[in-house]
Design a protein around this motif. Structure first.
Motif, PDB file in Angstrom:
ATOM      1  N   PRO A  14      -1.377  24.493 -22.010  1.00 20.16           N
ATOM      2  CA  PRO A  14      -2.623  23.739 -21.826  1.00 20.16           C
ATOM      3  C   PRO A  14      -2.399  22.232 -21.964  1.00 20.16           C
ATOM      4  CG  PRO A  14      -2.569  24.700 -24.019  1.00 20.16           C
ATOM      5  CD  PRO A  14      -1.348  25.221 -23.303  1.00 20.16           C
ATOM      6  N   THR A  25      -1.171  18.519 -19.281  1.00 18.48           N
ATOM      7  CA  THR A  25      -0.972  17.985 -17.938  1.00 18.48           C
ATOM      8  C   THR A  25       0.182  16.991 -17.973  1.00 18.48           C
ATOM      9  OG1 THR A  25      -3.335  18.204 -17.416  1.00 18.48           O
ATOM     10  CG2 THR A  25      -2.035  16.713 -16.036  1.00 18.48           C
ATOM     11  N   THR A  58       0.193  15.571 -10.475  1.00 11.41           N
ATOM     12  CA  THR A  58       0.173  16.177 -11.803  1.00 11.41           C
ATOM     13  C   THR A  58       0.556  17.649 -11.727  1.00 11.41           C
ATOM     14  OG1 THR A  58      -2.189  16.730 -11.652  1.00 11.41           O
ATOM     15  CG2 THR A  58      -1.601  14.596 -12.624  1.00 11.41           C
ATOM     16  N   GLY A  94      -3.018  22.674 -17.804  1.00  9.25           N
ATOM     17  CA  GLY A  94      -4.167  22.111 -18.490  1.00  9.25           C
ATOM     18  C   GLY A  94      -5.340  21.838 -17.582  1.00  9.25           C
ATOM     19  N   HIS A  95      -6.348  21.200 -18.193  1.00  7.08           N
ATOM     20  CA  HIS A  95      -7.551  20.803 -17.457  1.00  7.08           C
ATOM     21  C   HIS A  95      -7.818  19.329 -17.772  1.00  7.08           C
ATOM     22  CE1 HIS A  95      -9.399  21.263 -21.407  1.00  7.08           C
ATOM     23  NE2 HIS A  95      -8.969  22.513 -21.436  1.00  7.08           N
ATOM     24  N   ASP A  96      -8.997  18.849 -17.409  1.00  7.52           N
ATOM     25  CA  ASP A  96      -9.288  17.416 -17.531  1.00  7.52           C
ATOM     26  C   ASP A  96      -9.194  16.917 -18.973  1.00  7.52           C
ATOM     27  OD1 ASP A  96      -9.638  17.268 -14.850  1.00  7.52           O
ATOM     28  OD2 ASP A  96     -11.823  17.309 -14.900  1.00  7.52           O
ATOM     29  N   ARG A  97      -9.507  17.783 -19.934  1.00  6.48           N
ATOM     30  CA  ARG A  97      -9.508  17.350 -21.335  1.00  6.48           C
ATOM     31  C   ARG A  97      -8.225  17.733 -22.068  1.00  6.48           C
ATOM     32  NH1 ARG A  97     -14.447  19.418 -20.363  1.00  6.48           N
ATOM     33  NH2 ARG A  97     -13.987  21.361 -21.470  1.00  6.48           N
ATOM     34  N   SER A  98      -7.248  18.258 -21.370  1.00  3.42           N
ATOM     35  CA  SER A  98      -5.985  18.645 -21.997  1.00  3.42           C
ATOM     36  C   SER A  98      -5.133  17.409 -22.287  1.00  3.42           C
ATOM     37  CB  SER A  98      -5.201  19.591 -21.078  1.00  3.42           C
ATOM     38  OG  SER A  98      -5.900  20.798 -20.898  1.00  3.42           O
TER      39      SER A  98
END
Length: 422
Positions: free
Chosen positions: A47, A49, A57, A61-65
């Motif tokens: 989790p 980036t 990228t 992960g995601h935007d808040r990782s």
């Protein structure tokens, strides 16, 4: 690091600058290619980036990782291929990657550390791990040299990020309803006193107690014990710390109760009602743990108590790391090894100790380190003014974040253990 750290070129270079400035890391293209493939495979499942120089990228992960920004992938993978986790750290020191959430990123890596390398490659990897230098063994002379490399850097440096008690170990905070430690830097001194008082109370330290402290730091525990009326002998291998503690003892008017000695635990004589040692065992070295526990036993009077505060790691990981050089032992704590709870208990039983209490508070150490790291980041200009360059600053940013991540992920823990002597 044997030169005086008052020598400006030495201070400017810092303890890690030379190794991290290698322009061309050792290791061929094949190792770099393998490292890149393993890294990309591992991070695709984590989790987090990873952002590359061209803007694309990768990662699971995601935007808040947590984000890892690779500035120089080629050199990063060469370092990773040639010296694995040491190369990972040295690449950060050299500015080849960054993260706006360094501790959070490292927490992800720490939580998944056992799974980052496929099982068939684990044994092969260990065969190529760099060995610990014999020069860093904790002989009587070597132990003092190793301690000086860290603790004698500059008292002014430590004052920039420690609280007023100058306590350089895990604090014990108040907790919220969920049991998590709470409080900002303004509460850190109280949290350190709470930690010290808990250990002193379990060891029965009060008026007239003959107390030996093995590894006294900057004197916070010795002062706290003397204020209770104990007669304290505190030992250190750091000349800087001995001078600082003597000044603090004199300023507090406790000179008649505290004896500060520059000596090794193996050379101490006498018998004490209680012996305490806070986060000292990590610097002893595995081959000297029997000597350490035997010394604690020899120095404790019949019916006395021994109080240890120790950082711990899982036993199997400790065994795997015991003979290997790591980034921490190379750049921060030469000669050290974090023990496992199993190792502590095994050596304690062999020395004739009877366990009375075991209190663990690893998340409080993560919180302590977070406060230290934030404070250090707030004082980078002052760090530079002391003569420590940008490489040193990145080294210590990584050290504090790396340590915080270990506790946050549960890879590391910290225990207060109390033993009785019959």
């Amino acid at each position: 690091m044997e030169q005086s750290l008052q020598d400006p070129p030495q201070r400017t270079a810092g303890p890690a600058a030379t190794a991290s400035r290698n322009s061309t890391p050792h290791g061929g293209p094949l190792r770099a290619a393998i490292a890149e493939r393993l890294f990309r495979s591992a991070t695709s499942k984590l989790p987090l980036t990873v952002r590359y120089p061209d803007g694309h990228t990768e990662g699971g992960g995601h935007d808040r990782s947590p984000l890892m920004v690779l500035h120089d992938p080629r050199t990063f993978f060469h370092r990773l291929g040639s010296s694995r986790l040491i190369g990972f750290g040295e690449s950060y020191q050299a500015g080849e990657w960054d993260s706006p959430a360094l501790a959070e990123l490292l927490t992800v890596f720490a939580a998944e550390l056992p799974n980052l390398i496929p099982a068939p490659l684990q044994a092969v990897r260990r065969a190529f791990e760099p060995r610990r230098p014999r020069s860093e063994a904790n002989s009587l002379r070597g132990a003092r040299r190793n301690i000086e490399r860290h603790y004698d850097l500059s008292d002014d440096l430590f004052e920039l990020f420690l609280d007023v008690s100058m306590t350089y170990s895990a604090a014990l905070f108040e907790q919220d309803a969920a049991g998590d430690p709470v409080g900002g830097f303004e509460t850190l001194a109280d949290a350190q006193c709470r930690k010290i008082d808990r250990l002193l109370e379990w060891c029965g330290v009060g008026p007239g107690t003959r107390l030996l402290e093995v590894g006294g730091g900057w004197g916070s525990l010795a002062l706290r014990a003397a204020a209770r009326g104990a007669r304290v002998t505190t030992i250190t291998l750091s000349s800087n710390q001995r001078a600082a503690v003597r000044d603090r003892v004199d300023s507090a008017g406790l000179g008649g109760l505290v004896d500060v000695q520059l000596t090794d635990y193996r050379a101490v004589q006498g018998r004490y009602d209680a012996v305490v040692s806070v986060e000292m065992i990590e610097a002893v070295g595995r081959e000297h743990w029997p000597d350490y526990f035997a010394a604690l036993r020899r120095l404790t009077a019949s019916g006395g108590r021994i109080g240890l505060q120790a950082i711990t790691m899982p036993h199997e990981r400790m065994v795997a790391a015991a003979a290997s050089q790591t980034w921490i032992t190379k750049h921060i704590f030469p000669g050290g090894l974090i023990p496992s709870l199993t190792a502590i208990r095994t050596h304690a039983r062999s020395a004739g100790f009877r366990e009375l209490d075991d209190f663990r508070f690893g998340q409080h150490y993560a919180h302590t380190l977070r406060l230290w790291r934030n404070r250090f980041a707030e004082h980078l200009e002052a760090v530079a003014a002391l003569g420590f360059d940008g490489t040193f600053q990145r080294t210590w940013e990584l050290y504090l974040a790396y340590s915080e991540a270990g506790f946050a992920a549960g890879y590391l823990d910290v225990h207060q253990m109390v033993f009785g002597i019959d």
